[in-house]
Design a protein around this motif. Sequence first.
Motif, short mmCIF file in Angstrom:
data_model
loop_
_atom_site.label_atom_id
_atom_site.label_comp_id
_atom_site.label_asym_id
_atom_site.label_seq_id
_atom_site.Cartn_x
_atom_site.Cartn_y
_atom_site.Cartn_z
N ALA A 84 -29.57 -12.67 33.67
CA ALA A 84 -28.28 -13.38 33.42
C ALA A 84 -26.91 -12.52 33.40
O ALA A 84 -25.96 -13.36 34.21
CB ALA A 84 -28.66 -14.63 32.25
N LYS A 85 -27.40 -11.44 32.96
CA LYS A 85 -26.06 -10.08 33.09
C LYS A 85 -25.80 -9.85 34.67
O LYS A 85 -25.56 -8.60 34.59
CB LYS A 85 -26.29 -9.64 31.70
CG LYS A 85 -26.15 -10.24 30.38
CD LYS A 85 -24.27 -10.29 30.50
CE LYS A 85 -24.54 -10.76 28.67
NZ LYS A 85 -22.87 -10.76 28.75
N TYR A 104 -25.14 -4.60 37.52
CA TYR A 104 -23.66 -5.30 38.27
C TYR A 104 -22.28 -4.27 37.06
O TYR A 104 -21.94 -4.51 35.83
CB TYR A 104 -24.23 -5.91 38.20
CG TYR A 104 -22.34 -6.79 39.36
CD1 TYR A 104 -23.92 -7.25 40.77
CD2 TYR A 104 -21.32 -7.50 39.56
CE1 TYR A 104 -22.79 -6.89 42.30
CE2 TYR A 104 -21.00 -8.34 39.95
CZ TYR A 104 -21.52 -8.12 41.89
OH TYR A 104 -20.77 -7.92 42.58
N PRO A 105 -20.96 -4.08 38.14
CA PRO A 105 -20.08 -4.06 37.75
C PRO A 105 -19.57 -5.26 37.12
O PRO A 105 -18.60 -6.35 37.33
CB PRO A 105 -19.03 -3.00 38.74
CG PRO A 105 -20.23 -2.85 39.69
CD PRO A 105 -21.27 -3.68 39.28
N ILE A 106 -19.84 -5.61 35.43
CA ILE A 106 -18.68 -6.83 35.15
C ILE A 106 -17.25 -6.77 34.79
O ILE A 106 -16.94 -5.96 34.92
CB ILE A 106 -19.78 -7.11 33.77
CG1 ILE A 106 -20.60 -6.81 34.04
CG2 ILE A 106 -19.46 -8.15 32.66
CD1 ILE A 106 -22.32 -6.66 32.36
N SER A 107 -16.75 -7.90 35.40
CA SER A 107 -15.34 -8.36 35.34
C SER A 107 -14.82 -9.60 34.16
O SER A 107 -16.16 -9.92 33.95
CB SER A 107 -14.54 -8.46 37.21
OG SER A 107 -15.58 -9.26 37.94
N ASP A 109 -14.60 -12.26 35.50
CA ASP A 109 -15.13 -13.53 36.26
C ASP A 109 -16.44 -13.99 35.53
O ASP A 109 -16.83 -14.39 36.07
CB ASP A 109 -14.48 -14.14 37.79
CG ASP A 109 -15.34 -12.57 38.15
OD1 ASP A 109 -15.37 -11.39 37.51
OD2 ASP A 109 -15.19 -12.57 39.77
N GLU A 110 -16.86 -12.42 35.27
CA GLU A 110 -18.55 -12.89 34.84
C GLU A 110 -19.28 -13.60 35.81
O GLU A 110 -20.02 -14.28 36.35
CB GLU A 110 -17.99 -13.51 33.63
CG GLU A 110 -17.53 -13.10 32.31
CD GLU A 110 -18.30 -13.36 30.77
OE1 GLU A 110 -19.64 -14.85 31.09
OE2 GLU A 110 -17.59 -13.04 30.31
N VAL A 651 -20.97 2.36 27.62
CA VAL A 651 -21.61 1.36 26.74
C VAL A 651 -21.87 0.62 28.22
O VAL A 651 -20.20 0.02 28.84
CB VAL A 651 -20.95 1.33 25.95
CG1 VAL A 651 -21.70 0.38 25.13
CG2 VAL A 651 -21.11 2.16 24.84
N ALA A 652 -22.46 0.13 28.71
CA ALA A 652 -22.78 -1.16 29.79
C ALA A 652 -21.91 -2.07 29.47
O ALA A 652 -22.09 -3.01 28.15
CB ALA A 652 -24.23 -1.03 30.30
N GLY A 653 -20.68 -2.98 30.46
CA GLY A 653 -20.40 -4.68 30.28
C GLY A 653 -19.53 -4.70 28.75
O GLY A 653 -20.18 -4.99 28.03
#
Length: 728
Positions: A84-85, A104-107, A109-110, A651-653
């Motif tokens: 879901a991430k 995935y590059p998290i912004s 707007d998720e 650290v991701a996200g």
Amino acid sequence: MVYYGISFVHNIIGISDLLPIGVGKAKRAHSMKSTELLTPFFFFLSYVISVSVCASWSRTGIGRVVWVSSLDHGIDSNVFVLTAKSTLASLHVSNGSIVWRSPYPISDDEPHPIAVTSAGSALVISFSDNRIRACLKNGSVQWEIRSCELLRATNEFIVVRSCESGEEAYTRLSNGEYFHPADKNSASSVAVDRIQLNQENERVWDFNGLALVSHPDGRFEAHKESEILWSRDEGFAHPTDVALYSHSDFSVLVFLSELGFMAGLDATKPENVIWRETVQTNCRLVQGHAEIAVVTCITGKDTTVLAVRSWSGEEVLRKSVSNFKVWRAEVENECHTSICVQLSDYLGASHIVSNINNTQETVDDAIQLRYEVGGTKISAIDKKSVLWQINAVPSSRIVLVVYENRHPSEHSLFPPAVRVTGDRRVLFKDTNPNLILILSYDERKKKMYAMLVDGSSGVTHQLVEHPNSGPAAIGVKGDGWFVYTTWNIGLMAYESNIVDLYRQPEIHASWVQERLRQNIIEYLTIFKGLSPWNEEKLYMSNSCSFISKCEVDEKPVGDGRPHVVRSSAILTQTVVAMTTTSTKLGITERSPLFVLDSGQITLVPKKLLDARRPRDTNPAYGAEYLKTYNPLLSLRPTSYDNTFLENGIPVAGIRSISCAPHPSRESPSQVVIAGLDLLYTHVHPIGKFDSLSSDFNHSTIVLMIAGLLISYMYSEGLLRKLSLSRSW
């Protein structure tokens, strides 16, 4: 000589009552017990262990699994999962460990996955931000295009819906190029799976004789018949808030997950989950109490407040407020009960919730700031009325309010408010905790306005405009300084703005003179028996000739406005979040922590963010260790000025960051960063002055103390014999 040599060994040990030294008076005055002998030894060992290097750990996550597949379909093949991430990962079937992952590059707007298919030798994923990505077996991205929806797929091409025209378009699976096929029905179709994010029950996939189970709380397990082969707790990859609570000898990390639970983890042992509590999904963690973790949850139009003890998870408060949608919650330190939370909504109404009844009389008057991001005004309200109200600059809207935010475990000590310059002048810092910084943005003029306001009186001290700026801004407040970043449209880079606050020299000098005059009068009256109004002339430089005739107010005179020193620099990287370090006694000066868009966290010394950095080389500033001003502030790992946490491992996200004082030492500050990964570490803003280095040789110090202990026991027997022979 032998006698005095043995006596010297005893004095080295440092126990004063082992022997009396004197010619002709050598008697044994005290018989030391074995427990008294070993006490200093074990005390020193415990001290060495207590000042050892602080532990750090990290927890790698992927997120709650929503789709499972295999491209090889072999018995020993790895399982490919989509979460879901928006993270694609490959897991070992045997133990569930991560082979590789492609986050995935998290912004803001998720984005989340909405459709996926295994076409040919690639995985094609459609995301909610109108992107379609093709990934290979090793997790690398083969190509990425802009499109609204993934409709169909074959082993040669995919069919998507264009965002501009809404029509169907054909894309080659090999390179992502658009084309018009001659025969649209020649290739066999491949199934496209639609992702269901809302999961109330567990989902099961059959994979080579194993049952892979994804639970709503994030747990992902592999079952074989009735046995659980391995399990991954991916609920910790979905943080809402994290907070550190420091106790006398340990720290607890309270984690609130968006999947509907909160947990308390031992900060030194990540695998040790002390307690776990089920909560609602729409909750926020409120940190304001040194020992109690408070959570507010919104259900429809109602608000539920839950408070638990951070070290045990014991529930101390659970109450619901009907027809009240909380916007902001604060733990009242002035509340005379064990736990008291004040809730506020967008309309300015407030409600007090406590673990006892009739709590409206138990809260002292406290000023609260009320504002709305995107609004045009900010006001200060107590329980009874509006104290003051400030409007933003006309045609601008508030984007950020920066105010004091100390950790509840930090004591009320402050670093010295006096700064001695290289030329022996004295600067007095303005450590007023009520000062706030209001940033508002004018969309039409492309200007950012920074307004410095006294939160207790509503007086505006300074208004500065930043032309040619963007609407994005973040900032923090330290001890007498602000640091905030704005986007510079002309330079296409982020700009760091430093604001240092000092008291006016002529104002604060009179305040110091008054305090000195009172001390002199008290000394003359009590100890010398003299009247302070005698004709004795007591002189003070840069002041009145006679202190007794100098009329000075008890508080600093003048308008009380701080002396503001500003500076700015261009950042080499994008900063997405910012916080400050926090220490136990507050003696160590705070330093800002920058979170970069790459997922790295760097500690920038306050000396590097000093508005007084000279434009040219000056020996006077060199005595303060101030470097020459550089308009470019490097935030790269190759820079020697700043320190990257965990050697720059990203650290991701990142979603939340929290700092807390160390429970037993002053130099380190605990830091926890939560996102797809969970990282816990320590930073030392001004060095490890009360901690041992990582290469400290513990065995040598233990052997040395053991040798001294053996020498003492041997010399004590010799001393007894010598004393007995001399007495005869």
